[in-house]
Design an enzyme around this catalytic site. Sequence first.
Site, PDB file in Angstrom:
ATOM      1  N   ASN A  77      62.154 139.357  28.052  1.00 16.28           N
ATOM      2  CA  ASN A  77      60.927 139.416  27.274  1.00 16.28           C
ATOM      3  C   ASN A  77      59.767 138.819  28.037  1.00 16.28           C
ATOM      4  O   ASN A  77      59.932 137.953  28.896  1.00 16.28           O
ATOM      5  CB  ASN A  77      61.098 138.685  25.933  1.00 16.28           C
ATOM      6  CG  ASN A  77      60.855 137.201  26.056  1.00 16.28           C
ATOM      7  OD1 ASN A  77      59.716 136.738  25.934  1.00 16.28           O
ATOM      8  ND2 ASN A  77      61.906 136.425  26.313  1.00 16.28           N
ATOM      9  N   CYS A 139      59.957 128.253  29.343  1.00 20.58           N
ATOM     10  CA  CYS A 139      59.436 129.622  29.293  1.00 20.58           C
ATOM     11  C   CYS A 139      58.933 130.039  30.681  1.00 20.58           C
ATOM     12  O   CYS A 139      58.011 129.437  31.224  1.00 20.58           O
ATOM     13  CB  CYS A 139      58.306 129.656  28.270  1.00 20.58           C
ATOM     14  SG  CYS A 139      57.843 131.312  27.836  1.00 20.58           S
ATOM     15  N   ASN A 204      66.945 127.986  28.946  1.00 18.78           N
ATOM     16  CA  ASN A 204      65.891 128.918  28.593  1.00 18.78           C
ATOM     17  C   ASN A 204      66.149 130.196  29.396  1.00 18.78           C
ATOM     18  O   ASN A 204      67.166 130.313  30.074  1.00 18.78           O
ATOM     19  CB  ASN A 204      64.515 128.310  28.904  1.00 18.78           C
ATOM     20  CG  ASN A 204      63.412 128.929  28.044  1.00 18.78           C
ATOM     21  OD1 ASN A 204      63.273 130.148  27.986  1.00 18.78           O
ATOM     22  ND2 ASN A 204      62.628 128.107  27.376  1.00 18.78           N
ATOM     23  N   THR A 205      65.214 131.119  29.340  1.00 20.08           N
ATOM     24  CA  THR A 205      65.479 132.426  29.954  1.00 20.08           C
ATOM     25  C   THR A 205      65.316 132.401  31.470  1.00 20.08           C
ATOM     26  O   THR A 205      64.675 131.522  32.031  1.00 20.08           O
ATOM     27  CB  THR A 205      64.532 133.480  29.360  1.00 20.08           C
ATOM     28  OG1 THR A 205      63.197 133.019  29.536  1.00 20.08           O
ATOM     29  CG2 THR A 205      64.815 133.698  27.887  1.00 20.08           C
TER      30      THR A 205
END
Lengths: 437, 443
Positions: A77, A139, A204-205
Amino acid sequence: MANLSTEFLGIRSPNPFWLASAPPTDKQYNVERAFEAGWGGVVWKTLGEAGPPVVNVNGPRYGAIWGADRRLLGLNNIELITDRDLEVNLREIKEVKRKWPDRAMIVSLMVPCEEEPWKKILARVEETGADGVELNFGCPHGMSERGMGSAVGQVPEYIEMVARWCKQHTRMPVIVKLTPNITDIRKPAEAAKRGGADAVSLINTINSITAVDLDNFAPEPTIDGKGSHGGYCGPAVKPIALSMVSEIARNPETHGLPISGIGGVTTWRDAAEFIALGCGSVQVCTAAMTYGFKIVQEMIAGLSNYMDEKGYESIEDFRGKAVPNVTDWQYLNLNYVTKARIDQDLCIKCGRCHIACEDTSHQAITNMVDGARHFEVIDEECVGCNMCVNVCPVEGCISMEPIAGVDPRTKKPVDPDYANWTTHPNNPAVWAKEAAE
Amino acid sequence: MSEAPRERDVKPGRLDADSYLELFSDLHPPLDRHEAHVEADRCYFCYDAPCMTACPTEIDIPLFIREISADNPLGAAKTIFDQNIFGGMCARVCPTETLCEQACVRELAEGKPVKIGLLQRYATDTAMAQNKHFYVRAPSTGKRVAVVGAGPAGLACAHRLAMRGHEVDVYEAREKAGGLNEYGIAAYKTPENFAQAEVDYITAIGGITIHEGKALGRDIALERLTRDYDAVFLGMGLAGVNALGDADAEAEGSLDAVGWIRDLRQTTDLSTVPVGRRVVVIGGGMTAVDAAVQAKSLGADEVTICYRGPKERMKASEYEQEIAKIRGVTVRYGMLPKRMIASGGVVTGMEFERDGERVVIECDEVMKAIGQSFTPEALNGSGPSITLERGRIRVDAEGRTSMDKVWAGGDCVNAGDDLTVTAVAQGRDAAESIHTMLSSGAS
């Protein structure tokens, strides 16, 4: 029936399944639906400073990779933190917490790397009655270009500094969310601990491009012909998350630091694995975004059944039980000798074990015996690598069995005692030590 | 005392227009892209894949399925056509349940093989819909080959020869090319005039001239062919229909199933095809099933396949029998035909012997589907004789007959199992053998 309730940093929740800070937790409507479905808690989608909220792209925000039948395996995303007004978010957080006092309400935060903005927003969150805050240092897209998110998470000194500010300016427990886009996950975790953080959450991503459009030569998701790396999550990242969690759990510097596990949790089993590696709660996003909130029912029932079967009355009974078994390669038992065994009754004769072994491994599986299609392990060649097990389409058909006596491959007796690389005669460090003596 | 002539109930138009459309539509609707991908993903890409070994044309099935998975259906089509230029028809009519799909390891594992036939159709349909051609002819060799019969064997041979740079004249006895694909296979297996579309697709390579209405022994002579051409391939199929013998009768309603299907296939309006209210089909092969199912689909009320042997000996596969039953056909085994009952020159029933007992089935039509035979007259009447074996042309492993310069393949040779796919393999292999001979300058 097992008790699934948890108390993570003193924050109670009826089960360890929290929704991670992400679109599913961006507003009251979604969060209430989640609580109605049975989720134990949420980490509210990251709030930014007061003032005009951030804006998102108006084209595609997600990219994905799929397995068979378009089963979503990995999601990417490029969405930013909440693009809703801070006041609206705070009002809704307060309202939801009031209505659902038994659920964990954590608020994710991301403001510029200065003390004042952190101090300000912490005070505002405290007013809502939220149970804790999670500092979004993970993020990896968009916000990181503005010196926030993973830009902070990639510098341990910043992590420590901000964590310390936060602990000074709030009575709420502080969780630091870590980015996996670094070389050694232990460093940021140590920094968080030094700064006084109560816990870390991870991962996190991961920086990612899910695909390249081969017609217009742009990464996906594509916005008007261009693309930017996004954050990768979903089932595909679970192995990476488990490894990073284990590193923090077994690192002497951070051992015992509470962890909220994140990364591809899709079923009860995934969650149980994170818990076995020490996590006190797990956070879920992609699975909920793929299937809806109802999946928590399976997670609750599955975890409960597992615990009942094993006789665990509470999460604490098995939490961290796998941590002592995560070790360095050098301590693995080199005297543990296994051979592949093919169950001929289960074998469907696809030949995948043979060709995997023949082309890419150790030429240790037949394809023809006495003129008939037959797959059998040649113990003289089998190194016990497990590749055949992994490519076999039939579960349980091939297994790795420890052997005793003489290893037909090495023609040497299998030593029943444990011995590892540190004392192995081929280890140069052993020669050096011997020479020194 | 004679029986009063019975009112015979044979008529066309038993159904409304929609029913014809539905009953003669595709037996297996094609897979769409997503379905094909899901199904392709089930393939294990086996080593030395059993499906491939089971295919008479040895299509690299795991490879073409993997190409479908990778969203390369055209590549998949080429993989198929490389081995079998009739890949489109074979995808429709092959008894996959006794060939590739029977060998599929998923059949062993779970009784549900990968749907290889439907995947093959997905790939070949994609290529044909795009009119995508994969082969160009080699530079002209100046050699000319005559092919007798424009069925699967003949055209597979012609295509491969054309590809190798030879000029091919195909002589076809009927008005249209395609052989049994055009005249013999049930309509619901190959709707929308697929057989002709495929002939066009195959001959698009160039260098193939089809001469329709030219029958060996009637319009052309083998002697002339061997004189005028560098090589000859015989793929004329089976012209004869086995007779019922003493049990048969000269009566209205006594039909030869092969001819009946042939006429049905050439009908543009199915509502004009008459069919009896009660139909008995004698035989146990694919023709029997095709005839019975189509009679039923035309609106016959009771259709019974009567096979003389036990179920397990029936040549139509269990799957084919199952289709017949699902379509409402009754299949009876151990029914030895004894006598056709006629009254006033009209069929009224068929008498069988079953376990020593007499069984009579009243009916309006009896369709005989008890096999076809090779008629060597055309062959030997038009030139020097060719050695036969068990009533068909004898060939060696490369398809060579006993006569110099003459090859044969398909149903007219003794080596086959009367399957389209086998005919294609024989035609293709004979072409390679012919090409080797022509290239060596031995002619």
